[in-house]
Design a protein around this motif. Structure first.
Motif, PDB file in Angstrom:
ATOM      1  N   GLY A   5      -3.889  22.818   0.947  1.00  0.00           N
ATOM      2  CA  GLY A   5      -2.748  21.935   1.192  1.00  0.00           C
ATOM      3  C   GLY A   5      -2.979  20.529   0.698  1.00  0.00           C
ATOM      4  N   LEU A   6      -3.112  20.389  -0.599  1.00  0.00           N
ATOM      5  CA  LEU A   6      -3.430  19.098  -1.207  1.00  0.00           C
ATOM      6  C   LEU A   6      -2.688  19.001  -2.526  1.00  0.00           C
ATOM      7  CD1 LEU A   6      -7.021  17.620  -1.594  1.00  0.00           C
ATOM      8  CD2 LEU A   6      -5.502  17.775  -3.569  1.00  0.00           C
ATOM      9  N   ALA A   7      -2.121  17.810  -2.813  1.00  0.00           N
ATOM     10  CA  ALA A   7      -1.456  17.589  -4.094  1.00  0.00           C
ATOM     11  C   ALA A   7      -1.638  16.134  -4.493  1.00  0.00           C
ATOM     12  CB  ALA A   7       0.023  17.931  -4.008  1.00  0.00           C
ATOM     13  N   SER A   8      -2.092  15.927  -5.723  1.00  0.00           N
ATOM     14  CA  SER A   8      -2.170  14.588  -6.302  1.00  0.00           C
ATOM     15  C   SER A   8      -1.094  14.478  -7.357  1.00  0.00           C
ATOM     16  CB  SER A   8      -3.544  14.352  -6.925  1.00  0.00           C
ATOM     17  OG  SER A   8      -4.572  14.452  -5.955  1.00  0.00           O
ATOM     18  N   PHE A   9      -0.512  13.286  -7.488  1.00  0.00           N
ATOM     19  CA  PHE A   9       0.615  13.150  -8.402  1.00  0.00           C
ATOM     20  C   PHE A   9       0.645  11.761  -9.023  1.00  0.00           C
ATOM     21  CE2 PHE A   9       1.933  12.148  -4.107  1.00  0.00           C
ATOM     22  CZ  PHE A   9       2.707  10.991  -4.233  1.00  0.00           C
ATOM     23  N   ASP A  10       1.320  11.702 -10.152  1.00  0.00           N
ATOM     24  CA  ASP A  10       1.520  10.459 -10.884  1.00  0.00           C
ATOM     25  C   ASP A  10       3.019  10.239 -11.024  1.00  0.00           C
ATOM     26  OD1 ASP A  10       0.829   8.231 -12.707  1.00  0.00           O
ATOM     27  OD2 ASP A  10       1.700   9.542 -14.242  1.00  0.00           O
ATOM     28  N   VAL A  11       3.460   9.023 -10.771  1.00  0.00           N
ATOM     29  CA  VAL A  11       4.876   8.677 -10.916  1.00  0.00           C
ATOM     30  C   VAL A  11       5.025   7.795 -12.146  1.00  0.00           C
ATOM     31  CG1 VAL A  11       6.907   7.659  -9.826  1.00  0.00           C
ATOM     32  CG2 VAL A  11       5.158   8.766  -8.411  1.00  0.00           C
ATOM     33  N   ALA A  12       5.796   8.255 -13.095  1.00  0.00           N
ATOM     34  CA  ALA A  12       5.957   7.525 -14.357  1.00  0.00           C
ATOM     35  C   ALA A  12       6.435   6.097 -14.113  1.00  0.00           C
ATOM     36  CB  ALA A  12       6.952   8.265 -15.258  1.00  0.00           C
ATOM     37  N   GLY A  13       5.677   5.141 -14.649  1.00  0.00           N
ATOM     38  CA  GLY A  13       6.080   3.746 -14.565  1.00  0.00           C
ATOM     39  C   GLY A  13       5.742   3.048 -13.272  1.00  0.00           C
ATOM     40  N   ILE A  14       5.143   3.742 -12.318  1.00  0.00           N
ATOM     41  CA  ILE A  14       4.808   3.139 -11.025  1.00  0.00           C
ATOM     42  C   ILE A  14       3.336   3.409 -10.727  1.00  0.00           C
ATOM     43  CG2 ILE A  14       5.376   2.974  -8.578  1.00  0.00           C
ATOM     44  CD1 ILE A  14       8.083   4.225  -9.211  1.00  0.00           C
ATOM     45  N   HIS A  15       2.578   2.357 -10.446  1.00  0.00           N
ATOM     46  CA  HIS A  15       1.159   2.533 -10.174  1.00  0.00           C
ATOM     47  C   HIS A  15       0.961   3.234  -8.833  1.00  0.00           C
ATOM     48  CE1 HIS A  15      -3.117   1.638  -9.564  1.00  0.00           C
ATOM     49  NE2 HIS A  15      -3.173   1.371 -10.864  1.00  0.00           N
ATOM     50  N   ALA A  16      -0.107   4.026  -8.767  1.00  0.00           N
ATOM     51  CA  ALA A  16      -0.386   4.776  -7.529  1.00  0.00           C
ATOM     52  C   ALA A  16      -0.519   3.852  -6.331  1.00  0.00           C
ATOM     53  CB  ALA A  16      -1.658   5.601  -7.718  1.00  0.00           C
ATOM     54  N   HIS A  17      -1.104   2.680  -6.514  1.00  0.00           N
ATOM     55  CA  HIS A  17      -1.266   1.760  -5.391  1.00  0.00           C
ATOM     56  C   HIS A  17       0.079   1.281  -4.865  1.00  0.00           C
ATOM     57  CE1 HIS A  17      -5.691   1.290  -5.439  1.00  0.00           C
ATOM     58  NE2 HIS A  17      -5.563   1.572  -6.722  1.00  0.00           N
ATOM     59  N   ASP A  18       1.044   1.105  -5.759  1.00  0.00           N
ATOM     60  CA  ASP A  18       2.375   0.694  -5.307  1.00  0.00           C
ATOM     61  C   ASP A  18       3.052   1.811  -4.525  1.00  0.00           C
ATOM     62  OD1 ASP A  18       2.201  -1.857  -6.463  1.00  0.00           O
ATOM     63  OD2 ASP A  18       2.846  -1.097  -8.408  1.00  0.00           O
ATOM     64  N   VAL A  19       2.902   3.034  -4.989  1.00  0.00           N
ATOM     65  CA  VAL A  19       3.451   4.168  -4.238  1.00  0.00           C
ATOM     66  C   VAL A  19       2.812   4.236  -2.859  1.00  0.00           C
ATOM     67  CG1 VAL A  19       3.688   6.686  -4.158  1.00  0.00           C
ATOM     68  CG2 VAL A  19       3.938   5.481  -6.337  1.00  0.00           C
ATOM     69  N   GLY A  20       1.496   4.107  -2.816  1.00  0.00           N
ATOM     70  CA  GLY A  20       0.794   4.170  -1.541  1.00  0.00           C
ATOM     71  C   GLY A  20       1.214   3.067  -0.591  1.00  0.00           C
ATOM     72  N   GLN A  21       1.489   1.873  -1.122  1.00  0.00           N
ATOM     73  CA  GLN A  21       1.898   0.756  -0.271  1.00  0.00           C
ATOM     74  C   GLN A  21       3.266   0.997   0.357  1.00  0.00           C
ATOM     75  OE1 GLN A  21       0.050  -2.232   0.537  1.00  0.00           O
ATOM     76  NE2 GLN A  21       1.634  -1.957   2.096  1.00  0.00           N
ATOM     77  N   ILE A  22       4.190   1.514  -0.442  1.00  0.00           N
ATOM     78  CA  ILE A  22       5.513   1.830   0.100  1.00  0.00           C
ATOM     79  C   ILE A  22       5.394   2.866   1.214  1.00  0.00           C
ATOM     80  CG2 ILE A  22       7.712   2.941  -0.424  1.00  0.00           C
ATOM     81  CD1 ILE A  22       7.624   0.132  -1.455  1.00  0.00           C
ATOM     82  N   LEU A  23       4.593   3.904   0.992  1.00  0.00           N
ATOM     83  CA  LEU A  23       4.414   4.938   2.013  1.00  0.00           C
ATOM     84  C   LEU A  23       3.744   4.364   3.256  1.00  0.00           C
ATOM     85  CD1 LEU A  23       3.298   7.952  -0.224  1.00  0.00           C
ATOM     86  CD2 LEU A  23       5.544   7.568   0.804  1.00  0.00           C
ATOM     87  N   ASP A  24       2.750   3.507   3.066  1.00  0.00           N
ATOM     88  CA  ASP A  24       2.053   2.918   4.209  1.00  0.00           C
ATOM     89  C   ASP A  24       3.000   2.069   5.046  1.00  0.00           C
ATOM     90  OD1 ASP A  24      -0.429   2.303   5.710  1.00  0.00           O
ATOM     91  OD2 ASP A  24      -0.069   0.271   4.953  1.00  0.00           O
ATOM     92  N   ASP A  25       3.919   1.377   4.400  1.00  0.00           N
ATOM     93  CA  ASP A  25       4.890   0.579   5.150  1.00  0.00           C
ATOM     94  C   ASP A  25       5.694   1.450   6.106  1.00  0.00           C
ATOM     95  OD1 ASP A  25       4.094  -1.718   3.853  1.00  0.00           O
ATOM     96  OD2 ASP A  25       5.732  -1.717   2.393  1.00  0.00           O
ATOM     97  N   GLU A  26       5.816   2.744   5.789  1.00  0.00           N
ATOM     98  CA  GLU A  26       6.558   3.679   6.635  1.00  0.00           C
ATOM     99  C   GLU A  26       5.638   4.495   7.540  1.00  0.00           C
ATOM    100  OE1 GLU A  26       9.049   6.059   4.141  1.00  0.00           O
ATOM    101  OE2 GLU A  26      10.058   4.329   3.239  1.00  0.00           O
ATOM    102  N   GLY A  27       4.369   4.099   7.627  1.00  0.00           N
ATOM    103  CA  GLY A  27       3.427   4.798   8.503  1.00  0.00           C
ATOM    104  C   GLY A  27       2.860   6.070   7.915  1.00  0.00           C
ATOM    105  N   ILE A  28       3.012   6.262   6.602  1.00  0.00           N
ATOM    106  CA  ILE A  28       2.542   7.479   5.942  1.00  0.00           C
ATOM    107  C   ILE A  28       1.225   7.177   5.235  1.00  0.00           C
ATOM    108  CG2 ILE A  28       3.060   9.261   4.239  1.00  0.00           C
ATOM    109  CD1 ILE A  28       6.048   8.626   4.705  1.00  0.00           C
ATOM    110  N   ALA A  29       0.163   7.833   5.641  1.00  0.00           N
ATOM    111  CA  ALA A  29      -1.169   7.583   5.095  1.00  0.00           C
ATOM    112  C   ALA A  29      -1.498   8.600   4.017  1.00  0.00           C
ATOM    113  CB  ALA A  29      -2.220   7.653   6.207  1.00  0.00           C
ATOM    114  N   VAL A  30      -1.672   8.125   2.791  1.00  0.00           N
ATOM    115  CA  VAL A  30      -2.101   8.958   1.672  1.00  0.00           C
ATOM    116  C   VAL A  30      -3.261   8.245   0.986  1.00  0.00           C
ATOM    117  CG1 VAL A  30       0.159  10.030   1.322  1.00  0.00           C
ATOM    118  CG2 VAL A  30      -0.433   7.910   0.082  1.00  0.00           C
ATOM    119  N   ARG A  31      -3.862   8.900   0.012  1.00  0.00           N
ATOM    120  CA  ARG A  31      -4.979   8.333  -0.738  1.00  0.00           C
ATOM    121  C   ARG A  31      -4.487   7.893  -2.116  1.00  0.00           C
ATOM    122  NH1 ARG A  31      -9.836   6.976   1.604  1.00  0.00           N
ATOM    123  NH2 ARG A  31     -11.623   7.290   0.224  1.00  0.00           N
ATOM    124  N   VAL A  32      -4.971   6.766  -2.598  1.00  0.00           N
ATOM    125  CA  VAL A  32      -4.631   6.321  -3.945  1.00  0.00           C
ATOM    126  C   VAL A  32      -5.912   5.950  -4.683  1.00  0.00           C
ATOM    127  CG1 VAL A  32      -2.337   5.496  -3.288  1.00  0.00           C
ATOM    128  CG2 VAL A  32      -4.277   3.923  -3.205  1.00  0.00           C
TER     129      VAL A  32
END
Length: 432
Positions: free
Chosen positions: A357-384
């Motif tokens: 149950g693991l998936a790593s992904f890349d979002v075109a044009g958006i750095h992984a750290h930015d994705v992680g920050q948005i998720l963290d603001d919503e209480g969602i903990a992921v790894r970047v």
């Protein structure tokens, strides 16, 4: 060595919710939102049974093991060795084939440095089979965690051996035709991960082991991402070594283990030396205990080992086949949901292999750290980041990815929350 939801009953959502009551941290809030913890691939949360086991030992049984003649020391030693037997049973090994280490990184280094010491002439005639020299080869893969790559780089540098690396295809799968070419008469040891900590796929380990056996090479298995999630039988797999990480399987930090085939452990010179691993010592030389104590110098991680045994018993009560089935379902849900989002590339999604149950992904044009920050603001903990797997990311043409990883306490709603959160992150950055 794996089960899927199609062959084994998975965990019902009500059962997952009940299990979550054993993990108080999952009831907390982060940034004003209920915690959605999807970073279990980095470190798992601990149930109360594990926390209580370590606390109970420290309150009632704390003593130096293998050293004292008093009752408390004897009882502590019994508990410590019972933990070893518990872990051995869990992974399909014998107790005297389990060496306690601080973590899996130390376990890999233990093997690499022992082979280095043998290559330098230590260990006597028994260690002849372990010696490497110029012209010998070490084989690993392009997807390894740095802990299963850098020690072999160092061993090659110390011995003059050559490090060979099995490449990946464009999806991230091992190129087995290249593995067959690289593993040959000069190969002394093959070091490979069972489950990729980035891709989440279960590698064709049986095929790799067969190639190594045909070449007469030893096999070290990185089981850090498989032992917590899949039924594991090291004897049946026929590997020579395997490394485990306690904190990824509901246990505490500061504890890991090395499995070693008994006859190889008996031939290996020690890595760390000092007290508790000797029989006799003079001012000029020492004689060493048989394994596993030969490799356990100094004061041991007693409370951590006992807590890890409690984690193993917890996993056994739930049932590893059912945990594997649950995670296979969540992994597919992650891959399908994330892959359906515009501009999202799920790493390894094209590999036709079972997955955890693991998936790593890349979002075109958006750095992984930015994705992680948005998720963290919503209480969602992921790894970047690169997840200690820079060569794999480089091969796939990216520098970093976002990783969501589940465990037995993860709900389907939490997986859906991550997918929805990534969709909001995409929308946010594309509107700027």
């Amino acid at each position: 060595m794996h089960n899927t939801a199609s062959t084994v009953d998975t965990l019902a959502e009500a059962e997952v919710l009940r299990l979550r009551e054993d993990f108080p941290i999952l009831q907390t809030e982060v940034n004003g939102h209920p915690l959605v913890y999807l970073d279990s691939g980095a470190t798992a949360q601990r149930p109360l049974a594990v926390l209580d086991a370590e606390r109970d030992y420290l309150l009632n049984l704390n003593a130096a093991v293998h050293r004292g003649a008093h009752t408390l020391a004897a009882e502590a030693t019994d508990a410590f060795e019972d933990a070893r037997e518990t872990l051995a049973r869990f992974v399909g090994a014998d107790a005297d084939e389990i060496v306690w280490t601080s973590n899996a990184t130390e376990a890999v280094n233990l093997v690499a440095y022992s082979l280095s010491n043998a290559s330098a002439g230590r260990g006597g005639a028994e260690a002849d089979r372990l010696r490497l020299a110029e012209g010998d080869e070490i084989v690993t893969t392009e997807m390894e965690h740095h802990a299963n790559l850098i020690p072999w780089q160092e061993l090659a540098a110390r011995t003059g051996a050559t490090l060979r690396v099995i490449p990946l295809d464009d999806d991230g799968a091992l190129r087995m035709e290249e593995a067959a070419r690289l593993i040959g008469p000069r190969t002394r040891i093959v070091a490979v991960t069972h489950v990729s900590n980035v891709l989440g796929v279960v590698n064709p380990i049986e095929e790799v082991i067969a190639l190594a056996r045909e070449a007469g090479a030893m096999v070290l298995l990185d089981a850090c991402q498989s032992a917590p999630h899949l039924p594991l039988d090291l004897h049946a797999l026929d590997v020579d070594f395997a490394v485990l990480s306690g904190h990824k399987m509901l246990g505490p930090t500061g504890i890991g283990a090395l499995y070693g085939r008994r006859e190889l452990l008996e031939a290996m010179p020690p890595f760390l030396t000092g007290g508790s691993m000797i029989t006799t010592v003079t001012t000029t030389e020492a004689a060493y205990l048989p394994p596993p104590q030969r490799f356990e110098a100094g004061t041991q991680r007693v409370s951590q080992a006992i807590a890890l045994a409690a984690a193993v018993r917890y996993l056994e009560r739930v049932g590893m086949p059912r945990i594997a089935a649950h995670e296979a379902e969540l992994g597919s849900r992650l891959v399908d949901g994330l892959g359906a989002l515009d501009g999202v590339r799920v790493l390894g999604s094209g590999i036709a292999r079972p997955r955890v149950g693991l998936a790593s992904f890349d979002v075109a044009g958006i750095h992984a750290h930015d994705v992680g920050q948005i998720l963290d603001d919503e209480g969602i903990a992921v790894r970047v980041g690169h997840h200690c797997a820079q060569p794999l990311h480089r091969r796939l043409g990216i520098t970093a990815s976002t990783r969501a990883s589940t465990y037995l306490y993860t709900t389907r709603d939490e997986v859906d929350a991550v997918i929805a959160g990534v969709a909001r992150a995409i929308d946010f950055f594309r509107r700027r």
